[in-house]
Design a protein around this motif. Structure first.
Motif, short mmCIF file in Angstrom:
data_model
loop_
_atom_site.label_atom_id
_atom_site.label_comp_id
_atom_site.label_asym_id
_atom_site.label_seq_id
_atom_site.Cartn_x
_atom_site.Cartn_y
_atom_site.Cartn_z
N ARG A 60 8.38 3.89 -4.67
CA ARG A 60 8.48 2.58 -4.01
C ARG A 60 8.44 2.71 -2.49
O ARG A 60 7.88 1.87 -1.81
N ASP A 61 9.01 3.78 -1.95
CA ASP A 61 9.17 3.90 -0.49
C ASP A 61 7.90 4.50 0.12
O ASP A 61 7.78 5.73 0.27
N GLU A 62 6.98 3.59 0.48
CA GLU A 62 5.66 4.03 0.96
C GLU A 62 5.76 4.79 2.28
O GLU A 62 5.03 5.76 2.49
N ARG A 119 1.99 3.03 -3.56
CA ARG A 119 3.31 2.38 -3.68
C ARG A 119 3.42 1.80 -5.07
O ARG A 119 2.56 1.03 -5.53
#
Ligand SMILES: NC(=O)c1ccc[n+]([C@@H]2O[C@H](COP(=O)([O-])OP(=O)(O)OC[C@H]3O[C@@H](n4cnc5c(N)ncnc54)[C@H](OP(=O)(O)O)[C@@H]3O)[C@@H](O)[C@H]2O)c1
Length: 271
Positions: A39-41, A63
């Protein structure tokens, strides 16, 4: 032909921290091109830049929230469409601490979507892509908690029992196709998973908690040895073989036409 063309790309889920980030580093060092998902691009981009600089490999960042069906579907489509993907590491996961009766239905559902549904779907997508090619590797990060219901992590442990079972069953079904599977069963490992689920890693017994680098290096050594099940801290693999042998003793008797005599309900067989 570059090294990454030869080895193909490795898709690593949950590569933004912990075990997944170390897999990304080690696979880049081996010469794999990488596809990193989480999730944490921003964190993935930082890691990608470092790995490109240090190892000269191609790194793509995706992502993805693997509790979201659309994001899982996008990764399935990527695996189906990219013939260069030769390795899928299903690593993204979370823990759910606390007593079962205190877990909320929403948290239980979210954990199962991440730890079970996404792993099943991405294993399926990878197997569908790899079997016709006669090669490819699927690594699923499970946990020893999946074989230790006494550890008091009911839903988390059950999700990991699923991952180990799925890996064993798919390996059985695809035996002889050239596709390789491995389930890695870490014990406690120093990563963010503890803080994320409300526990301090400093509170763990240091004699029973592994550093993440050693964990991943052992898991990759297990993969290189062709292990289906890798428990990095287990000194003697014969102990796992014994566990499987005990299970095999049950198999001839677990599905029969009549209940066992001890239940006293067996129909009288006519003479
Ligand atoms: N550490 C241990 O003691 C231990 C022991 C046994 C098994 N494991 C397993 O090892 C795997 C990796 O965990 P870790 O210990 O390395 O923990 P971690 O440092 O917390 O890493 C978890 C990774 O999964 C990603 N992730 C979490 N939720 C996600 C979501 N909804 N969608 C996509 N990605 C998500 C996180 O990235 P984002 O937050 O950026 O999405 C992160 O990259 C997990 O499957 C875990 O169950 C860990």
């Amino acid at each position: 032909m570059t090294q990454s063309n030869v080895l193909g790309s490795a898709l690593v889920t949950g590569a933004s921290s912990g075990i997944g980030a170390v897999y990304a580093d080690r696979l880049a060092a081996r010469g794999h091109a990488l596809i990193l998902a989480a999730r944490d691009e921003a964190r993935l981009n930082t890691l990608a830049a470092k790995l490109r600089a240090e190892h000269g490999v191609t790194v793509e960042v995706i992502r993805a929230d693997l509790t979201a069906a659309a994001d899982v579907a996008a990764l399935e489509a990527k695996i189906a469409a990219d013939p260069n993907i030769s390795l899928v590491v299903n690593n993204a996961g979370a823990a759910l601490m606390g007593a079962f009766l205190d877990n909320s239905p929403e948290k239980i559902d979210e954990l199962i979507r991440l730890n079970v549904t996404s792993v099943a779907r991405l294993t399926h997508a990878a197997a569908k892509a790899f079997v016709p090619r006669g090669r490819g590797t699927i690594v699923n990060i499970s946990s020893v908690v999946g074989i230790a219901h006494e550890y008091g992590a009911s839903v988390y442990g059950a999700t990991k029992a699923f991952v180990t079972y799925l890996t064993q069953a798919v390996a059985h079904e695809t035996a002889g196709t050239g596709v390789k599977l491995q389930a890695v069963l870490p014990g406690a490992t120093r990563t963010e998973i503890w803080e994320r689920s409300g526990r301090k890693v400093e509170d763990l017994d240091p004699d029973r908690t592994m550093d993440v680098d050693e964990l991943v290096d052992a898991a990759l050594a297990g993969l290189d040895k062709g292990e289906l099940i890798t428990i990095p801290s287990l000194p003697d693999p014969a102990d796992w073989a014994g566990y499987q042998a005990a299970r095999a003793v049950l198999l001839p008797n677990i599905s029969k036409a009549h209940p066992a005599e001890r239940y006293g309900v067996r129909k009288l067989v006519e003479a």
